[in-house]
Scaffold this motif. Structure first.
Motif, short mmCIF file in Angstrom:
data_model
loop_
_atom_site.label_atom_id
_atom_site.label_comp_id
_atom_site.label_asym_id
_atom_site.label_seq_id
_atom_site.Cartn_x
_atom_site.Cartn_y
_atom_site.Cartn_z
N ALA A 269 75.04 -43.90 30.35
CA ALA A 269 74.81 -42.78 31.11
C ALA A 269 75.29 -43.12 32.59
CB ALA A 269 73.50 -42.44 31.17
N THR A 270 74.83 -44.29 33.18
CA THR A 270 75.51 -44.66 34.52
C THR A 270 76.92 -44.68 34.59
OG1 THR A 270 73.31 -45.91 34.82
CG2 THR A 270 75.21 -46.33 36.20
N ALA A 271 77.39 -45.43 33.53
CA ALA A 271 79.13 -45.50 33.34
C ALA A 271 79.52 -43.89 33.44
CB ALA A 271 79.50 -46.18 32.59
N LEU A 272 79.04 -43.13 32.71
CA LEU A 272 79.74 -41.91 32.39
C LEU A 272 79.55 -40.98 33.82
CD1 LEU A 272 80.65 -39.61 30.66
CD2 LEU A 272 78.36 -38.96 30.04
N ILE A 273 78.29 -41.01 34.49
CA ILE A 273 78.00 -40.49 35.81
C ILE A 273 78.90 -40.95 36.57
CG2 ILE A 273 76.37 -39.92 37.51
CD1 ILE A 273 74.22 -40.02 35.28
N VAL A 274 79.18 -42.36 36.92
CA VAL A 274 79.92 -42.82 37.87
C VAL A 274 81.50 -42.33 37.92
CG1 VAL A 274 80.71 -44.96 39.01
CG2 VAL A 274 78.31 -44.77 38.47
N PHE A 275 82.01 -42.39 36.60
CA PHE A 275 83.12 -41.97 36.13
C PHE A 275 83.68 -40.58 36.57
CE2 PHE A 275 83.62 -46.06 34.46
CZ PHE A 275 84.98 -46.30 33.91
N ALA A 276 82.69 -39.85 36.12
CA ALA A 276 82.66 -38.27 36.33
C ALA A 276 82.62 -38.07 37.86
CB ALA A 276 81.37 -37.57 35.48
N ASN B 265 88.29 -37.23 43.03
CA ASN B 265 89.99 -37.38 42.62
C ASN B 265 90.48 -35.85 42.57
OD1 ASN B 265 92.42 -38.95 42.26
ND2 ASN B 265 92.57 -37.64 40.39
N ARG B 266 89.74 -35.01 41.70
CA ARG B 266 90.14 -33.81 41.52
C ARG B 266 90.46 -32.84 42.72
NH1 ARG B 266 91.93 -30.94 36.75
NH2 ARG B 266 90.30 -29.21 37.44
N GLY B 267 89.35 -33.12 43.91
CA GLY B 267 89.01 -32.46 44.87
C GLY B 267 89.96 -32.92 46.00
N ASN B 268 90.70 -34.01 45.83
CA ASN B 268 91.72 -34.61 46.95
C ASN B 268 92.93 -34.06 46.74
OD1 ASN B 268 92.78 -36.16 48.66
ND2 ASN B 268 92.75 -38.16 47.64
N THR B 269 93.31 -32.86 47.60
CA THR B 269 94.56 -32.38 47.59
C THR B 269 95.37 -32.34 49.06
OG1 THR B 269 93.35 -30.32 48.25
CG2 THR B 269 93.50 -30.56 45.90
N ALA B 270 96.60 -32.11 48.73
CA ALA B 270 97.51 -32.34 49.95
C ALA B 270 98.44 -31.40 49.84
CB ALA B 270 98.03 -33.64 50.11
N TYR C 51 86.25 -39.16 39.17
CA TYR C 51 87.07 -37.97 38.88
C TYR C 51 87.00 -36.63 39.44
CZ TYR C 51 89.50 -34.82 35.54
OH TYR C 51 90.32 -34.13 35.23
N SER C 52 85.69 -36.41 39.77
CA SER C 52 85.47 -35.13 40.50
C SER C 52 85.84 -35.21 41.98
CB SER C 52 83.85 -34.71 40.52
OG SER C 52 83.72 -33.54 41.34
N GLU D 233 96.00 -39.92 41.56
CA GLU D 233 95.56 -41.44 41.77
C GLU D 233 95.10 -41.97 40.54
OE1 GLU D 233 92.39 -41.05 44.73
OE2 GLU D 233 93.69 -40.63 46.25
N HIS D 234 95.03 -43.55 40.61
CA HIS D 234 94.75 -43.95 39.40
C HIS D 234 93.07 -43.92 39.10
CE1 HIS D 234 94.19 -47.12 36.19
NE2 HIS D 234 93.37 -47.81 36.87
N LEU D 235 92.73 -43.29 37.96
CA LEU D 235 91.58 -42.90 37.56
C LEU D 235 90.77 -44.22 36.95
CD1 LEU D 235 91.52 -39.56 36.33
CD2 LEU D 235 90.65 -40.19 38.31
N PRO D 236 89.69 -44.55 37.14
CA PRO D 236 89.09 -45.90 36.41
C PRO D 236 88.84 -45.98 34.87
CG PRO D 236 87.37 -44.66 37.72
CD PRO D 236 88.51 -43.91 37.93
#
Length: 225
Positions: free
Chosen positions: A51-58, A64-69, A61-62, A76-79
């Motif tokens: 659960a910890t790994a899933l939450i941190v990854f999510a 990264n999704r919000g990082n726009t230009a 990812y969230s 970006e490279h997702l873990p």
């Protein structure tokens, strides 16, 4: 993990049970209690780690999704699995990377050497292997879950003293239905993706998916005790 549905109940058979008249039933109930505690503790640690790994990854990812230009997504490279230890370090501190290692070393020592070899020799494919492993395990889950529920409610196998009650039976089947519905929901995108690769691929994908659903349905509706 589909195999755990068989392995954890099988732990009852490893306990010494008093078989004398008048004490056998109480002895079996005691074995069930301690096996439940043992399995619950092991699964609790696995749940916390996953659960910890899933939450941190999510969370990453969230962000990264919000990082726009200029309205364009910044790629970006997702873990992946390689970065999992560092992510757990950020959540748990220095003990974080040790938790999965100790869990694997203690409970899966037999598979440790193949796991290390895959980790060393197939570093660039770890995420793809993990994704397909999850797909295969999700496909196998109903095939282990449904027989387990049927055996647990069978008065022939469990006797009337240990067969699940109607309330636990209803809860088990409702949970199983929800899990199978989620599996089907998650498999549909994969089926549709394979169907876009040509007529032959589409036929094989849809035929395999239909056959799988048919087999699960027959397994669930079979009244053989």
């Amino acid at each position: 993990m589909p195999h755990n549905l068989f392995l954890h109940p099988a732990l009852v058979g490893t306990r010494r049970i008093k078989r004398g008249a008048g004490v056998r039933q109480a002895s079996i109930r005691e074995a069930n209690l301690y096996t439940t505690i043992e399995s619950a503790v092991a699964l609790l640690f696995s749940f916390i780690i996953n659960a910890t790994a899933l939450i941190v990854f999510a969370d990453i990812y969230s962000m990264n999704r919000g990082n726009t230009a200029i309205g364009t997504m910044v790629e970006e490279h997702l873990p992946g699995l390689i970065e999992a230890a560092e992510l757990l370090r950020g959540a748990f501190g220095n003990i974080g990377p040790l938790l999965p290692w100790l869990c694997l070393f203690i409970s899966r020592s037999i598979s440790l050497v193949p796991t290390i070899l895959i980790g060393v020799l197939a570093t660039s494919y770890l995420d793809q292997l993990d994704e397909w492993l999850n797909v295969l395990q999700s496909l196998a889950l109903p095939l282990a879950l449904i027989p387990t529920l049927k055996l647990a409610q069978s008065h022939v196998v469990m006797t009337s003293d240990f067969a699940t009650s109607k309330y636990w039976r209803a809860f088990g089947w409702m949970t199983a239905a929800a899990i199978i519905a989620l599996i089907v929901y998650l498999l549909l995108p994969l089926v549709f993706m394979l169907a876009t690769r040509g007529v032959l691929s589409a036929c094989l994908a849809y035929a395999s998916f239909t056959l799988y659903l048919f087999f699960v349905g027959v397994l669930a509706l079979d009244n053989t005790d």
